[in-house]
Design an enzyme around this catalytic site. Structure first.
Site, short mmCIF file in Angstrom:
data_model
loop_
_atom_site.label_atom_id
_atom_site.label_comp_id
_atom_site.label_asym_id
_atom_site.label_seq_id
_atom_site.Cartn_x
_atom_site.Cartn_y
_atom_site.Cartn_z
N GLN A 32 -4.93 7.93 -9.62
CA GLN A 32 -4.75 8.55 -10.93
C GLN A 32 -4.25 7.52 -11.95
O GLN A 32 -3.79 6.44 -11.59
CB GLN A 32 -3.73 9.69 -10.83
CG GLN A 32 -2.37 9.26 -10.30
CD GLN A 32 -1.65 10.33 -9.50
OE1 GLN A 32 -1.87 11.50 -9.71
NE2 GLN A 32 -0.79 9.93 -8.58
N HIS A 63 13.34 20.88 -10.79
CA HIS A 63 13.88 20.37 -9.52
C HIS A 63 14.94 21.29 -8.93
O HIS A 63 15.03 21.43 -7.72
CB HIS A 63 14.38 18.93 -9.70
CG HIS A 63 13.27 17.98 -10.01
ND1 HIS A 63 13.27 17.11 -11.07
CD2 HIS A 63 12.06 17.82 -9.40
CE1 HIS A 63 12.13 16.44 -11.09
NE2 HIS A 63 11.38 16.86 -10.10
N ASP A 87 8.33 11.23 -8.34
CA ASP A 87 9.39 10.83 -9.26
C ASP A 87 10.76 10.81 -8.59
O ASP A 87 11.69 10.18 -9.08
CB ASP A 87 9.41 11.80 -10.46
CG ASP A 87 9.45 13.24 -10.00
OD1 ASP A 87 10.55 13.74 -9.71
OD2 ASP A 87 8.37 13.87 -9.91
N GLU A 107 4.60 10.76 -0.34
CA GLU A 107 3.94 10.66 -1.66
C GLU A 107 2.73 9.74 -1.48
O GLU A 107 2.85 8.66 -0.93
CB GLU A 107 4.93 10.11 -2.69
CG GLU A 107 4.32 9.54 -3.95
CD GLU A 107 3.52 10.52 -4.80
OE1 GLU A 107 4.06 11.56 -5.18
OE2 GLU A 107 2.34 10.22 -5.09
N ASP A 138 -0.80 10.23 2.67
CA ASP A 138 -1.38 11.50 2.26
C ASP A 138 -0.64 12.65 2.97
O ASP A 138 -0.61 12.69 4.21
CB ASP A 138 -2.87 11.49 2.63
CG ASP A 138 -3.60 12.73 2.16
OD1 ASP A 138 -2.94 13.69 1.70
OD2 ASP A 138 -4.84 12.74 2.24
N GLY A 139 -0.07 13.56 2.18
CA GLY A 139 0.67 14.68 2.76
C GLY A 139 -0.20 15.58 3.62
O GLY A 139 0.29 16.20 4.57
N ASP A 156 5.65 19.54 -3.72
CA ASP A 156 5.89 19.19 -5.13
C ASP A 156 4.68 18.40 -5.60
O ASP A 156 4.72 17.18 -5.74
CB ASP A 156 7.18 18.37 -5.23
CG ASP A 156 7.52 18.02 -6.67
OD1 ASP A 156 6.80 18.44 -7.58
OD2 ASP A 156 8.53 17.31 -6.86
N ASP A 159 -1.55 19.37 -9.99
CA ASP A 159 -2.52 20.47 -9.96
C ASP A 159 -3.63 20.14 -8.95
O ASP A 159 -3.78 18.98 -8.56
CB ASP A 159 -3.13 20.65 -11.36
CG ASP A 159 -2.07 21.08 -12.38
OD1 ASP A 159 -1.01 21.56 -11.95
OD2 ASP A 159 -2.30 20.92 -13.58
N PRO A 163 -6.62 14.05 -4.96
CA PRO A 163 -5.98 14.13 -3.63
C PRO A 163 -5.10 15.37 -3.46
O PRO A 163 -4.73 15.72 -2.33
CB PRO A 163 -5.13 12.86 -3.57
CG PRO A 163 -4.88 12.48 -4.98
CD PRO A 163 -6.08 12.91 -5.75
N1 SAM Z 1 6.63 18.23 -11.09
C1 SAM Z 1 5.27 17.88 -11.16
C2 SAM Z 1 4.32 18.90 -11.71
O1 SAM Z 1 4.29 20.05 -11.26
O2 SAM Z 1 3.60 18.54 -12.64
C3 SAM Z 1 4.77 17.24 -9.92
C4 SAM Z 1 5.45 15.93 -9.82
S1 SAM Z 1 5.05 14.80 -8.64
C5 SAM Z 1 4.89 13.40 -9.69
C6 SAM Z 1 3.45 15.18 -8.00
C7 SAM Z 1 2.97 14.09 -7.05
O3 SAM Z 1 2.12 14.63 -6.06
C8 SAM Z 1 2.17 12.97 -7.73
O4 SAM Z 1 2.96 11.81 -7.82
C9 SAM Z 1 0.96 12.78 -6.82
O5 SAM Z 1 0.64 11.43 -6.59
C10 SAM Z 1 1.40 13.51 -5.56
N2 SAM Z 1 0.30 13.92 -4.68
C11 SAM Z 1 -0.89 14.47 -5.04
N3 SAM Z 1 -1.65 14.69 -3.95
C12 SAM Z 1 -0.92 14.29 -2.88
C13 SAM Z 1 -1.15 14.28 -1.48
N4 SAM Z 1 -2.32 14.71 -0.95
N5 SAM Z 1 -0.18 13.79 -0.66
C14 SAM Z 1 0.99 13.35 -1.17
N6 SAM Z 1 1.27 13.33 -2.49
C15 SAM Z 1 0.34 13.81 -3.33
#
Ligand code: SAM
Length: 287
Positions: A32, A63, A87, A107, A138-139, A156, A159, A163
């Site tokens: 991204q 949070h 974050d 993350e 990857d979660g 967390d 959208d 990924p």
């Molecule tokens: N509070 C935020 C919101 O609702 O807009 C979300 C914050 S946090 C920065 C979301 C994180 O999820 C991103 O940094 C993204 O890289 C991570 N993410 C997305 N897909 C993922 C996956 N498959 N595994 C782990 N992390 C993932």
């Protein structure tokens, strides 16, 4: 005075924005576009792919509510998993609970973590915490492969784009169920009842197909479209109101800015238009 604006465009149907004074970081990762700007209204703001993620001024609302509702519903959360949350704000709140022995955070994007470490210390302060186990992975893959059991899992995520798309699918939640302890709880970023009613309903439906108890709770902030946002809740055993012990909150006295015992309970009261749509997917939730 600078007259430069950062805007979130939502589905090419609406946009909203904030004036910024400085762009502190901009990078394109494998996953991204990551940006950090400084704004008069919100302080530092993180955007992923042009969508507002976190701001200095209102991060506490998101949070507090994604973390303390499940952690005060579970009577003794020791092992906690955060998926996404790059974050650091969710892990920061998890590690304020004295019962927590370890917080694993998975993350996918190292660039988000690195940008926040440099520019968003209010949340990224957690990255030096000795009980934090940060994995850049990857979660989806992590929950499919781990043999560990967690008391609480917090999704967390961004959208359902790129990924994060499988984080809104049934296979992911079947694996989450498998790696939760017998009395485990999962809470996930649950989208907007106004702007994303279909994604919200689909996520709760999936959870209701996997878990015996499901519901949804709302909170308000300044930076997500419409300002009215939600988390979906699913549990193997504990009811978030009947099993909630207000004394623990009082004893811990953690001086929250958003969370308190009344908001924990009240957040589960849904407006009628949400009830009408989501009732088929709210399970085991008589109060
Ligand atoms: N509070 C935020 C919101 O609702 O807009 C979300 C914050 S946090 C920065 C979301 C994180 O999820 C991103 O940094 C993204 O890289 C991570 N993410 C997305 N897909 C993922 C996956 N498959 N595994 C782990 N992390 C993932």
């Amino acid at each position: 005075m600078s007259d430069t604006w950062i805007e979130e465009i939502h589905k090419n149907e609406m946009r909203f924005g904030f004036r910024y004074t400085e762009k502190l970081f901009s990078g394109q990762s494998e996953f991204q576009k990551v940006e950090v700007v400084d704004t008069p209204c919100l302080g530092r703001v993180l955007l992923n792919d042009g969508l507002f993620m976190v701001s200095d001024k209102d991060e506490f609302a998101y949070h507090d509510m994604i973390t303390h509702v499940p952690l005060y519903t579970h009577p003794n959360p020791k092992n906690v998993l955060v998926i996404g949350g790059g974050d650091g704000g969710t892990a920061r709140e998890v590690l304020r609970h004295k019962s927590v022995e370890k917080c694993t955070m998975v993350e996918i994007d190292a660039m988000v973590v690195d940008a926040c470490k440099e520019f968003i210390p209010i949340t990224a302060q957690v990255f030096s915490h000795p009980k934090l186990d940060l994995k850049i992975d990857d979660g989806v893959k992590f929950v499919a492969e781990t043999n560990e059991k967690f008391d609480v899992i917090i999704v967390d995520s961004t959208d359902p784009i790129g990924p994060a798309t499988p984080l809104f699918g049934i296979e992911f939640y079947q694996n989450v169920f498998k790696c939760l302890s017998d009395d485990g709880i999962v809470v996930s970023q649950g989208e907007s009842a106004f702007y994303e009613p279909d994604i919200q309903a689909s996520l709760l439906k999936i959870k209701s197909e996997v878990f015996p108890m499901t519901s949804l709770y709302n909170f308000a902030n300044m930076t997500y479209p419409g300002g009215f946002w939600s988390f979906t809740f699913a549990s193997k055993k504990y009811h978030p109101i009947k099993n909630f012990d207000t004394e623990r909150v009082k004893e811990d006295d953690l001086k929250f800015k958003y969370y308190n015992s009344s908001i924990h309970i009240g957040a589960f009261a849904l407006p009628q238009f949400m009830k009408d749509r989501l009732n088929p997917y709210i399970k085991g939730f008589e109060c």
